[in-house]
Write an enzyme that holds these catalytic residues in place. Structure first.
Site, PDB file in Angstrom:
ATOM      1  N   HIS A 103      10.605  27.596 -76.315  1.00  0.00           N
ATOM      2  CA  HIS A 103      10.327  28.920 -75.751  1.00  0.00           C
ATOM      3  C   HIS A 103      10.206  29.931 -76.883  1.00  0.00           C
ATOM      4  CE1 HIS A 103      10.122  31.731 -72.490  1.00  0.00           C
ATOM      5  NE2 HIS A 103      11.282  32.313 -72.718  1.00  0.00           N
ATOM      6  N   ARG A 148       3.646  27.738 -68.918  1.00  0.00           N
ATOM      7  CA  ARG A 148       4.610  28.244 -67.944  1.00  0.00           C
ATOM      8  C   ARG A 148       4.286  29.704 -67.640  1.00  0.00           C
ATOM      9  NH1 ARG A 148       8.011  25.996 -71.969  1.00  0.00           N
ATOM     10  NH2 ARG A 148       8.979  28.026 -72.388  1.00  0.00           N
ATOM     11  N   TYR A 190      23.649  64.452 -56.671  1.00  0.00           N
ATOM     12  CA  TYR A 190      24.901  64.436 -57.449  1.00  0.00           C
ATOM     13  C   TYR A 190      24.727  65.054 -58.830  1.00  0.00           C
ATOM     14  CZ  TYR A 190      26.943  60.991 -54.196  1.00  0.00           C
ATOM     15  OH  TYR A 190      27.440  60.335 -53.102  1.00  0.00           O
ATOM     16  N   CYS A 198      20.926  58.021 -56.097  1.00  0.00           N
ATOM     17  CA  CYS A 198      22.222  57.663 -55.514  1.00  0.00           C
ATOM     18  C   CYS A 198      22.197  56.189 -55.107  1.00  0.00           C
ATOM     19  CB  CYS A 198      22.502  58.537 -54.295  1.00  0.00           C
ATOM     20  SG  CYS A 198      22.246  60.287 -54.615  1.00  0.00           S
TER      21      CYS A 198
HETATM   22  C1  LIG Z   1      12.308  29.192 -70.494  1.00  0.00           C
HETATM   23  C2  LIG Z   1      11.333  30.097 -69.837  1.00  0.00           C
HETATM   24  N1  LIG Z   1      10.062  29.699 -69.680  1.00  0.00           N
HETATM   25  C3  LIG Z   1       9.138  30.484 -69.108  1.00  0.00           C
HETATM   26  C4  LIG Z   1       9.468  31.743 -68.644  1.00  0.00           C
HETATM   27  C5  LIG Z   1       8.396  32.578 -68.050  1.00  0.00           C
HETATM   28  O1  LIG Z   1       8.138  33.679 -68.884  1.00  0.00           O
HETATM   29  P1  LIG Z   1       7.100  34.772 -68.458  1.00  0.00           P
HETATM   30  O2  LIG Z   1       7.632  35.382 -67.222  1.00  0.00           O
HETATM   31  O3  LIG Z   1       7.089  35.721 -69.616  1.00  0.00           O
HETATM   32  O4  LIG Z   1       5.818  34.080 -68.240  1.00  0.00           O
HETATM   33  C6  LIG Z   1      10.768  32.203 -68.792  1.00  0.00           C
HETATM   34  C7  LIG Z   1      11.112  33.542 -68.324  1.00  0.00           C
HETATM   35  O5  LIG Z   1      11.994  34.217 -68.730  1.00  0.00           O
HETATM   36  C8  LIG Z   1      11.741  31.355 -69.400  1.00  0.00           C
HETATM   37  O6  LIG Z   1      13.008  31.745 -69.548  1.00  0.00           O
END
Ligand SMILES: Cc1ncc(COP(=O)(O)O)c(C=O)c1O
Length: 375
Positions: A165, A221, A264, A311
């Protein structure tokens, strides 16, 4: 009866975003990321909409989320990647969920559970290539890969994937991106040398999917972009459609004289006689208290700013002499294609010095999700 406030989620937008991301990734298979209740959009409806748009994998943070997908009858491959001690690893193996493995202890637990069940666990080894969050440390990578290879030989485990990642993919050109790609290639070489043949190798999140073809590997992803929001500020992705609109009916209006302190702490004072409109959404619903005197709202055809303190259950908007009445909708954020004058989740993120992810995921449980579109 329609609720006074809702987050309207356009499932067709999610489907169309998934399709678009598949095209932008040059046909690389897409994992739709549905953790955190589908980034606040509803995990199951979002999952179905993503699959409809061509996603062939789903990703969740926790096993519990993956199991919920399985219980709903979703059969596409699922990867769950945060495995704290005590996670239902055995249930995940039985449900054919791929487990993201970031250290030896988790690998050992998965192997033990697979032996106990007499099943082959599907494991995706995660390399820490520089984010220094989850992932196996480079110094540990070889021994972990070798341990996984031994378990594969034993027949209790299949290394179905190898992944990582990015830390700074939302800053295209950041030097860490190149360094992480190089580290990922090195990690893959170790896997190859160990004789493992993972089905998928992946590192790209939405930002990398949109900007970095060489990060595609076998799977991308797509999280935030699946929901129509861009991870990179000021980066236009034509065709991406924000799927969530957060809106609420005005509960009441009142005329007040000039110099009235509002909400508030009296952090806002009216400049002249004016109409105040009360919107029954507050920080318990995900409108950050930090949006006090900052949060943008579309109300009565004009874009305005929250007047005074947000609030727990409500905030106030100063609408001047405009004829705003109780029952009218205030739009906090939505799709500019649908409401050209409405703020976007990105606008909220900018005034609050955060990211749109936080804006959509924090919409609270008290706000019903109302779905439009979908099959
Ligand atoms: C390990 C991992 N992969 C993929 C993603 C997807 O990332 P994005 O929403 O930036 O496409 C995330 C999101 O935080 C993640 O933690």
């Amino acid at each position: 009866m329609a609720p006074f406030a809702h987050a309207r989620v356009d499932l067709d937008a999610i489907t169309s975003n998934a399709r678009l991301l598949g095209e932008l990734a040059g046909g690389t298979p897409l994992m739709g990321v549905v953790k955190a209740d589908g980034y606040g959009h509803g995990m199951l409806p979002s999952a179905h909409a993503l699959i409809e748009g061509g996603a062939t994998w789903l990703g969740t943070a926790f096993v519990k989320e993956g199991l919920e997908l399985r219980r709903a009858g979703i059969t596409v491959p699922v990867l769950s990647w945060i495995i704290p001690p005590g996670e239902p690893v055995g249930e995940a193996i039985e449900a054919d969920i791929d487990l993201g493995v970031s250290d030896r202890a988790v690998l050992a637990e998965v192997v033990a559970q697979a032996r106990r069940l007499g099943r082959v666990a599907r494991v995706q080894l995660k390399a820490d290539t520089g984010l220094h969050r989850g992932g196996v440390d480079p110094a540990e990578w070889e021994p972990v890969v070798e341990a996984a290879a031994r378990a594969e030989e034993e027949g209790v485990l299949k290394v179905s994937g190898v992944w990582s990642h990015f830390a700074c993919a939302d800053e295209p050109g950041h030097p860490s991106i190149r360094a992480q790609l190089d580290a990922f290639h090195e990690a893959l070489e170790v896997v190859e040398k160990a004789g493992l043949t993972p089905e998928v190798r992946h590192i790209a999140n939405s930002a990398a999917l949109l900007t970095l073809p060489e990060a595609r590997f076998d799977l991308v992803r797509g999280g935030i972009a699946s929901y129509g929001l861009c991870p990179i500020p000021n980066f236009d992705v034509p065709g991406l459609r924000p799927a969530m609109t957060l809106e609420s009916k005005v509960a009441l209006t009142k005329r007040v004289p000039a110099g009235s302190g509002v909400s508030y702490g009296h952090r806002y004072f009216t400049r002249s006689e004016t109409t105040l409109a009360l919107v029954p959404l507050g920080y318990a619903d995900g409108v950050p208290r930090a949006a006090t005197n900052k949060g943008p709202v579309l109300l009565g055809d004009a874009r305005r700013v929250i007047a005074g303190t947000v609030c727990m259950d409500q905030f106030v908007v100063d609408v001047g002499d405009d004829p705003v009445a109780a029952g009218e909708y205030a739009v906090l954020f939505g799709d500019p294609g649908e409401h050209p004058a409405a703020p976007t989740a990105q606008d909220w993120a900018e005034v609050l010095d955060t990211i749109p992810y936080e804006i959509v995921t924090r919409v609270g449980v008290r706000v019903p999700r109302e779905y439009v579109g979908g099959v």
